[in-house]
Design an enzyme around this catalytic site. Structure first.
Site, PDB file in Angstrom:
ATOM      1  N   HIS A   7      -3.843  -5.061  -0.546  1.00 45.72           N
ATOM      2  CA  HIS A   7      -3.500  -5.428   0.893  1.00 45.72           C
ATOM      3  C   HIS A   7      -3.564  -7.088   0.827  1.00 45.72           C
ATOM      4  O   HIS A   7      -4.739  -7.783   0.956  1.00 45.72           O
ATOM      5  CB  HIS A   7      -4.476  -5.106   1.931  1.00 45.72           C
ATOM      6  CG  HIS A   7      -4.198  -3.493   2.218  1.00 45.72           C
ATOM      7  ND1 HIS A   7      -3.419  -2.956   2.991  1.00 45.72           N
ATOM      8  CD2 HIS A   7      -5.003  -2.420   1.739  1.00 45.72           C
ATOM      9  CE1 HIS A   7      -3.344  -1.771   3.171  1.00 45.72           C
ATOM     10  NE2 HIS A   7      -4.272  -1.331   2.380  1.00 45.72           N
ATOM     11  N   CYS A  55       0.787  -1.317   0.124  1.00 45.22           N
ATOM     12  CA  CYS A  55       0.140  -0.086  -0.019  1.00 45.22           C
ATOM     13  C   CYS A  55       0.823   1.086  -0.112  1.00 45.22           C
ATOM     14  O   CYS A  55       1.628   1.536  -0.907  1.00 45.22           O
ATOM     15  CB  CYS A  55      -0.992   0.093   1.180  1.00 45.22           C
ATOM     16  SG  CYS A  55      -2.513   1.281   1.044  1.00 45.22           S
ATOM     17  N   GLU A  95      -2.986  -9.028   2.981  1.00 44.90           N
ATOM     18  CA  GLU A  95      -3.335  -9.573   4.201  1.00 44.90           C
ATOM     19  C   GLU A  95      -4.866  -9.446   4.501  1.00 44.90           C
ATOM     20  O   GLU A  95      -5.224 -10.175   5.470  1.00 44.90           O
ATOM     21  CB  GLU A  95      -2.646  -8.631   5.546  1.00 44.90           C
ATOM     22  CG  GLU A  95      -3.057  -7.482   5.815  1.00 44.90           C
ATOM     23  CD  GLU A  95      -2.597  -6.438   4.784  1.00 44.90           C
ATOM     24  OE1 GLU A  95      -2.162  -6.594   3.798  1.00 44.90           O
ATOM     25  OE2 GLU A  95      -2.824  -4.913   4.963  1.00 44.90           O
TER      26      GLU A  95
END
Lengths: 217, 254
Positions: A193, A82, A195
């Site tokens: 992202h 990011c 994650e």
């Protein structure tokens, strides 16, 4: 046992990324840290970040982390996420123009106002949600095992525009193509992202934890 | 192209999911982790947890719920209910939430939204707006608090715009007229707010069938749709909802 340092410089919540790395490989030692020695002793480094570029660079300066980040980026498998991707470029339009790390030639730009989708409906800024990602080179070790055109989760208002198209590892469309990932030597960075991108994201992190790139130094 | 999102919402009271969940393959109908896993498998794009615990002494329970879910489910998590201070936000983000939803605290202290966005970034600040229609011609909606019982006199469209100016990264819009009715979203309200703000709008309140979800996107111009009961009672799976929406030309992640 291999180790990964998640650089903590006060920009956003790093627990999600630490948990996802641990989930991607339960044997890896994950440290969320701002300690230069720990970062430089780790096998791999993750450089995350959310928020504004000026704050990002200010926080790095306050903690005197820029030399550490540069060294890690030269020596180790290095994953920007990011804002951590955007900071690798030379300069961002954000906050009236902010110098960033300059490890990848190019600038960071804001999505232009007044963009519309194919139906003519105005596009919202930030670009928030799941979008398809087109891999430039599906054989790159970080894309291995991830189906082409997979969905990843994005939240951002600015995007990287690398000067050299060869640095673009993936694109996504909003409404035109923008760089969703960049890659150069041992550097890899993603605008989305991983994650928060379910199976595709976890696989990317697992790939990173196994990645043995040739380093540039 | 960016997908429209489907967001199941779980009401959590003292660490337990309430409103009953009737999945045959879930052993413990009240366990937030099991339900979150189930929605994740079905293809939910995000999850929202609404803490309805009455006593603030028990809020720590919610922190543990978020920690457990965030350790197993890797999609965005939003937590709402009882978020009143910067410390409340910090604790939820540290536990693994990606966004917090601010409702009443924004009405009583709009500056809280600015402080929260400056400290944590707009991307994690959702402002929840509970609105009721107060006039039909011209159509007008007002902000209500206390579960829709107390009017504030604030115009919903102007309020949404103000929240975005202060730093809201997303608006969670609930029609208090439709909430719990299964009659569908208030599409006029949804469209009015979505057209008035630059940030994504999540439509909420009133979903009773899959057409309602599609209408929220196509007519209400929402960026995401939130629903509770149609998923909890397994009337429809998230996957069925996505198939239905895709058949109407809506881009969804499948």
């Amino acid at each position: 046992m291999s180790s990964v340092a998640v650089i903590d410089y006060g920009m956003g919540n790093l627990h999600s990324i630490a948990k996802a790395l641990q989930h991607a490989d339960e044997r890896v030692e994950v440290a969320v840290t701002s300690d230069p020695d720990t970062i430089l002793a780790s096998d791999r480094v993750v450089f995350p970040g959310v928020g504004a570029m000026r704050d990002c660079m200010a926080h790095i300066a306050e903690r005197d982390l820029e030399p550490v980040i540069r060294r890690a980026a030269a020596e180790k498998p290095f994953l920007g996420i990011c804002l951590g991707m955007q900071a690798l470029l030379e300069e961002s339009e954000e906050n009236g123009g902010t110098r960033s790390l300059g490890l990848i030639p190019g600038r960071v730009q804001r999505f232009a106002p007044g963009l519309a989708d194919a139906r003519g409906e105005p596009l919202k800024i930030p670009h928030m949600g799941w979008n398809r990602v087109h891999f430039s080179d599906p054989s790159h070790p970080l894309w291995v095992g991830i189906p082409a055109e997979s969905w990843f989760y994005f939240v951002h208002s600015y995007y990287a525009a690398p000067a050299d198209p060869a640095d673009i590892a993936a694109t996504s469309d909003y409404p035109g193509p923008f760089a969703a990932a960049v890659a150069r030597d041992n550097l890899f960075a993603v605008q989305f992202h991983p994650e928060k991108s379910q199976a595709a994201g976890l696989r990317l992190l697992a790939n990173f934890l196994r990645w043995e790139p040739r380093t540039s130094s | 192209m960016l997908a429209k999102r489907i967001i199941p919402c779980l009401d959590v009271d003292n660490g337990r999911v309430v409103k009953g969940v009737r999945f045959v393959d879930i052993r413990d109908a009240g366990d937030p982790v099991e339900i979150a896993r189930r929605y994740d498998r079905e293809g939910a794009d995000e999850l929202t947890f609404l803490d309805i615990t009455a006593s603030s002494d028990d809020r720590e329970t919610m922190v543990h719920v978020v920690e457990q879910v965030a350790g197993e489910v890797f999609i965005p998590l939003t937590v709402g209910g009882g978020i009143r201070t910067l410390d409340d936000i910090r604790r939820m983000l540290n536990a693994g939430a990606d966004k917090v939803s601010i409702n009443t605290a924004a009405v009583f202290n709009p500056e809280f939204v600015r402080e929260a966005a400056e400290r944590f970034g707009s991307q994690c600040i959702v402002v929840a707006i509970d609105a009721k229609q107060v006039s039909e011609d011209p159509p007008r909606w007002e902000i209500f608090t206390h579960g829709g019982r107390k009017p504030t006199g604030l115009d919903a469209v102007q309020w949404a715009q103000r929240m975005v100016e202060l730093g809201a990264g997303e608006i969670l819009l609930t029609s208090m007229d439709r909430d719990g009715t299964k009659a569908g979203f208030d599409l006029g309200l949804t469209r009015a707010i979505s057209d008035a703000v630059s940030v994504p709008v999540i439509a909420s309140g009133g979903v009773g069938n899959l057409q309602h979800l599609a209408d929220g996107i196509l007519q209400g111009r929402a960026d995401a749709v939130l629903a509770a009961s149609i998923f909890h009672f397994a009337e429809y799976s998230v996957g069925q909802a996505k198939d239905f929406m895709a058949a109407q030309g809506i881009e969804v992640r499948r």
